[in-house]
Write a protein that holds these residues in place. Structure first.
Motif, mmCIF file in Angstrom:
data_model
loop_
_atom_site.group_PDB
_atom_site.id
_atom_site.type_symbol
_atom_site.label_atom_id
_atom_site.label_comp_id
_atom_site.label_asym_id
_atom_site.label_seq_id
_atom_site.Cartn_x
_atom_site.Cartn_y
_atom_site.Cartn_z
ATOM 1 N N SER A 50 0.847 -1.199 0.000
ATOM 2 C CA SER A 50 0.000 0.000 0.000
ATOM 3 C C SER A 50 0.878 1.243 0.000
ATOM 4 C CB SER A 50 -0.926 0.022 1.216
ATOM 5 O OG SER A 50 -1.828 -1.062 1.191
ATOM 6 N N TYR A 51 0.510 2.168 -0.859
ATOM 7 C CA TYR A 51 1.208 3.451 -0.944
ATOM 8 C C TYR A 51 0.432 4.493 -0.144
ATOM 9 C CZ TYR A 51 2.452 8.002 -2.964
ATOM 10 O OH TYR A 51 2.807 9.303 -3.126
ATOM 11 N N ILE A 52 1.120 5.231 0.727
ATOM 12 C CA ILE A 52 0.491 6.264 1.547
ATOM 13 C C ILE A 52 0.500 7.586 0.790
ATOM 14 C CG2 ILE A 52 0.596 7.549 3.721
ATOM 15 C CD1 ILE A 52 2.017 5.115 4.943
ATOM 16 N N SER A 53 -0.667 8.042 0.405
ATOM 17 C CA SER A 53 -0.774 9.291 -0.342
ATOM 18 C C SER A 53 -0.462 10.485 0.559
ATOM 19 C CB SER A 53 -2.183 9.444 -0.910
ATOM 20 O OG SER A 53 -2.371 10.733 -1.466
ATOM 21 N N ASN A 80 -2.567 -6.473 -6.333
ATOM 22 C CA ASN A 80 -3.432 -6.018 -5.243
ATOM 23 C C ASN A 80 -2.944 -4.689 -4.649
ATOM 24 O OD1 ASN A 80 -5.717 -6.394 -3.573
ATOM 25 N ND2 ASN A 80 -4.424 -7.126 -1.910
ATOM 26 N N PHE A 81 -2.079 -3.986 -5.359
ATOM 27 C CA PHE A 81 -1.533 -2.704 -4.909
ATOM 28 C C PHE A 81 -2.646 -1.698 -4.618
ATOM 29 C CE2 PHE A 81 -0.129 1.592 -6.313
ATOM 30 C CZ PHE A 81 0.784 1.846 -5.300
ATOM 31 N N LYS A 82 -2.505 -0.969 -3.501
ATOM 32 C CA LYS A 82 -3.518 -0.001 -3.098
ATOM 33 C C LYS A 82 -2.889 1.360 -2.790
ATOM 34 C CE LYS A 82 -6.826 -3.111 -3.096
ATOM 35 N NZ LYS A 82 -7.862 -3.112 -4.158
ATOM 36 N N ILE A 83 -3.714 2.386 -2.890
ATOM 37 C CA ILE A 83 -3.321 3.747 -2.483
ATOM 38 C C ILE A 83 -4.197 4.155 -1.305
ATOM 39 C CG2 ILE A 83 -3.238 6.183 -3.155
ATOM 40 C CD1 ILE A 83 -2.747 5.275 -6.023
ATOM 41 N N ILE A 84 -3.562 4.433 -0.167
ATOM 42 C CA ILE A 84 -4.288 4.895 1.019
ATOM 43 C C ILE A 84 -4.483 6.404 0.886
ATOM 44 C CG2 ILE A 84 -4.250 5.087 3.539
ATOM 45 C CD1 ILE A 84 -2.402 2.622 3.562
ATOM 46 N N LEU A 96 -7.986 3.011 -1.242
ATOM 47 C CA LEU A 96 -8.490 2.690 0.086
ATOM 48 C C LEU A 96 -8.987 3.999 0.693
ATOM 49 C CD1 LEU A 96 -5.716 0.236 1.375
ATOM 50 C CD2 LEU A 96 -8.010 -0.335 0.556
ATOM 51 N N ASP A 97 -10.290 4.117 0.867
ATOM 52 C CA ASP A 97 -10.896 5.376 1.292
ATOM 53 C C ASP A 97 -10.553 5.721 2.735
ATOM 54 O OD1 ASP A 97 -12.140 5.753 -1.145
ATOM 55 O OD2 ASP A 97 -13.941 4.651 -0.540
ATOM 56 N N LYS A 98 -10.444 7.018 2.962
ATOM 57 C CA LYS A 98 -10.341 7.516 4.322
ATOM 58 C C LYS A 98 -11.755 7.864 4.763
ATOM 59 C CE LYS A 98 -7.755 10.729 7.228
ATOM 60 N NZ LYS A 98 -6.653 11.714 7.257
ATOM 61 N N GLU A 99 -12.312 7.058 5.619
ATOM 62 C CA GLU A 99 -13.695 7.243 6.024
ATOM 63 C C GLU A 99 -13.813 8.403 7.005
ATOM 64 O OE1 GLU A 99 -15.082 3.421 7.290
ATOM 65 O OE2 GLU A 99 -14.285 2.454 5.501
ATOM 66 N N GLN A 100 -15.033 8.682 7.432
ATOM 67 C CA GLN A 100 -15.260 9.844 8.287
ATOM 68 C C GLN A 100 -14.650 9.680 9.676
ATOM 69 O OE1 GLN A 100 -16.427 12.806 7.195
ATOM 70 N NE2 GLN A 100 -16.398 11.788 5.209
ATOM 71 N N LYS A 124 0.848 -5.453 4.212
ATOM 72 C CA LYS A 124 2.082 -6.167 4.539
ATOM 73 C C LYS A 124 3.307 -5.275 4.397
ATOM 74 C CE LYS A 124 0.245 -10.714 3.305
ATOM 75 N NZ LYS A 124 0.333 -11.879 2.391
ATOM 76 N N ILE A 125 3.318 -4.413 3.366
ATOM 77 C CA ILE A 125 4.425 -3.476 3.166
ATOM 78 C C ILE A 125 3.845 -2.111 2.806
ATOM 79 C CG2 ILE A 125 6.461 -2.896 1.788
ATOM 80 C CD1 ILE A 125 6.922 -5.859 1.325
ATOM 81 N N LEU A 126 4.344 -1.073 3.449
ATOM 82 C CA LEU A 126 3.920 0.298 3.168
ATOM 83 C C LEU A 126 4.986 1.004 2.341
ATOM 84 C CD1 LEU A 126 2.628 1.228 6.738
ATOM 85 C CD2 LEU A 126 1.210 0.728 4.738
ATOM 86 N N ILE A 127 4.529 1.811 1.375
ATOM 87 C CA ILE A 127 5.427 2.618 0.543
ATOM 88 C C ILE A 127 5.126 4.086 0.828
ATOM 89 C CG2 ILE A 127 6.207 3.140 -1.783
ATOM 90 C CD1 ILE A 127 6.655 0.285 -1.267
ATOM 91 N N SER A 128 6.172 4.870 1.051
ATOM 92 C CA SER A 128 5.966 6.285 1.365
ATOM 93 C C SER A 128 7.180 7.087 0.933
ATOM 94 C CB SER A 128 5.740 6.448 2.872
ATOM 95 O OG SER A 128 5.709 7.820 3.234
ATOM 96 N N TYR A 129 6.941 8.363 0.673
ATOM 97 C CA TYR A 129 8.071 9.267 0.485
ATOM 98 C C TYR A 129 8.607 9.689 1.858
ATOM 99 C CZ TYR A 129 7.219 9.573 -4.526
ATOM 100 O OH TYR A 129 7.100 9.267 -5.858
ATOM 101 N N PHE A 130 7.791 10.373 2.646
ATOM 102 C CA PHE A 130 8.257 10.838 3.967
ATOM 103 C C PHE A 130 7.083 11.152 4.890
ATOM 104 C CE2 PHE A 130 9.077 14.031 0.580
ATOM 105 C CZ PHE A 130 7.915 14.766 0.734
ATOM 106 N N SER A 131 6.005 10.384 4.829
ATOM 107 C CA SER A 131 4.817 10.721 5.614
ATOM 108 C C SER A 131 4.992 10.371 7.088
ATOM 109 C CB SER A 131 3.582 9.988 5.072
ATOM 110 O OG SER A 131 3.615 8.621 5.409
#
Length: 374
Positions: free
Chosen positions: A180-183, A215-219, A249-253, A266-273
């Motif tokens: 999953s990539y953290i937007s 199954n790659f996702k964007i949070i 992957l939606d950010k719910e209320q 299982k693995i998170l991808i991020s630039y610098f969040s």
């Protein structure tokens, strides 16, 4: 536009500053202790009595600052002993006990910081009590030559509340995502030519990650059904993904859906969040993209933490094979071995060994109040 907000004169031992972040700070308040939330952004807070206005003019004569004088006056009327806030980069809040030495100001860190103007620490001459993420911030303050009343390395407040109070909510998600990539989408940044290199890199690497993992996702960064979320999804839909309909992957209320999505990856991808740092701190597998040369040129505000990361956790070139190889290494690395290899850098960046932040702050509050009542 500023709005008038009328406050009662009831005695309150604790004042929480900033209603936008107060829902997490409230977990820091010990039982049976009175407190009051004050939202100071675009508000003029007033207590309608003569004593308040006399005190206000006294402080305004000394400070020449309206909001600072109003908060100091409210605290005097309410006999407040402790100011508590999740805003750690406010010059105004840091000044409060300069004008009232009986006020104990406790700041709790709310995001990754640096020595650049962007993060606000450069404007603070002296810090009060500060609960920070880890030893990284303690070294940063020393590097910036910032005096501080007390620094406590304690981890993330919001993350601690999630882990103690809301962790069971993750059970509502039935699947475990692979990657999953953290937007970190921000409209102003994505449309700024200064950050064009960063945008170009996303166009290149995000579809590649989808090829590696179907199954790659964007949070997503913004909450569902908001104008910001619509702009965010529109931004990513411009990128050539094979599965645009199910990639988000939606950010719910509720405030913890991003944490739940990370917990289920299982693995998170991020630039610098900050979110990535929080999960790295507890031992989640994270691959950081911020070491790529082009990204360094536009993101130096956030780069201080990179030097403490193991090499296998950071991408340092434009070669997509490096991404491929390091992801495969992370996948094959047993969790116990991963924890051993990352223990020093994880505790340096996000140190929660002493307990949850809200529990540590509770103890601090009780100690302060006990000392003042002797």
């Amino acid at each position: 536009m500023f709005k008038f907000n009328f406050i009662n004169s009831k005695k309150e031992k604790i004042v929480i500053l900033d209603t936008l972040t107060s829902k997490y700070v409230e977990y820091c308040i010990p039982k049976n202790i009175n407190y009051y939330n004050i939202g100071y952004r675009e508000k003029i807070n007033i207590i309608l009595n003569l004593k308040f206005f006399l005190i206000f003019f006294y402080y305004f004569f000394k400070t020449k600052k309206i909001t600072l004088s109003l908060i100091l006056s409210i605290c005097r009327i309410k006999s407040t002993e402790i100011i508590l806030t999740n805003v750690d980069n406010s010059e105004m809040i840091a000044k409060l006990n300069n004008y009232n030495v009986n006020l104990n100001v406790i700041m709790i860190q709310n995001g990754m910081r640096s020595h650049y103007d962007r993060h606000g620490w450069t404007n603070i001459k002296k810090f009060p009590i500060l609960y920070g993420f880890g030893k990284y911030e303690e070294e940063l303050l020393r590097f910036m030559k910032k005096p501080i009343n007390e620094y406590i390395s304690a981890g993330s407040l919001k993350f601690g509340v999630y882990k103690e109070k809301f962790i069971s909510e993750k059970n509502r998600y039935e699947h475990k995502n692979n990657i999953s990539y953290i937007s970190q989408y921000r409209e102003g940044m994505e449309n700024d030519k200064k950050y064009q290199l960063w945008y170009d890199h996303k166009i290149k690497i995000l579809p590649y990650l989808e090829k590696l993992d179907p199954n790659f996702k964007i949070i997503l960064n913004f909450k569902r059904n908001t104008s910001s979320e619509k702009k965010e999804t529109s931004f990513y839909k411009k990128i050539e993904f094979a599965n645009k309909k199910e990639i988000f992957l939606d950010k719910e209320q509720d405030d913890f859906s991003s944490y739940i999505h990370c917990d289920n990856s299982k693995i998170l991808i991020s630039y610098f969040s900050t979110l990535a740092i929080e999960f790295y701190g507890i031992g989640s597998k994270v691959l950081f993209l911020a070491g790529i040369p082009e990204i360094k040129t536009v993101s130096n505000d956030f780069m201080g933490f990179l030097k403490v990361l193991p090499e296998f956790l950071k991408i340092t070139s434009n070669d997509l094979e490096e991404v491929h190889d390091k992801l495969n290494y992370l996948k094959s690395l047993p969790q116990s071995e991963y924890l051993d290899l990352t223990i020093s850098s994880r505790t340096f960046l996000m140190n929660s060994e002493k307990g949850f932040v809200h529990e540590l702050v509770k103890k601090k509050i009780l100690k302060i109040l006990d000392n003042q009542n002797r």
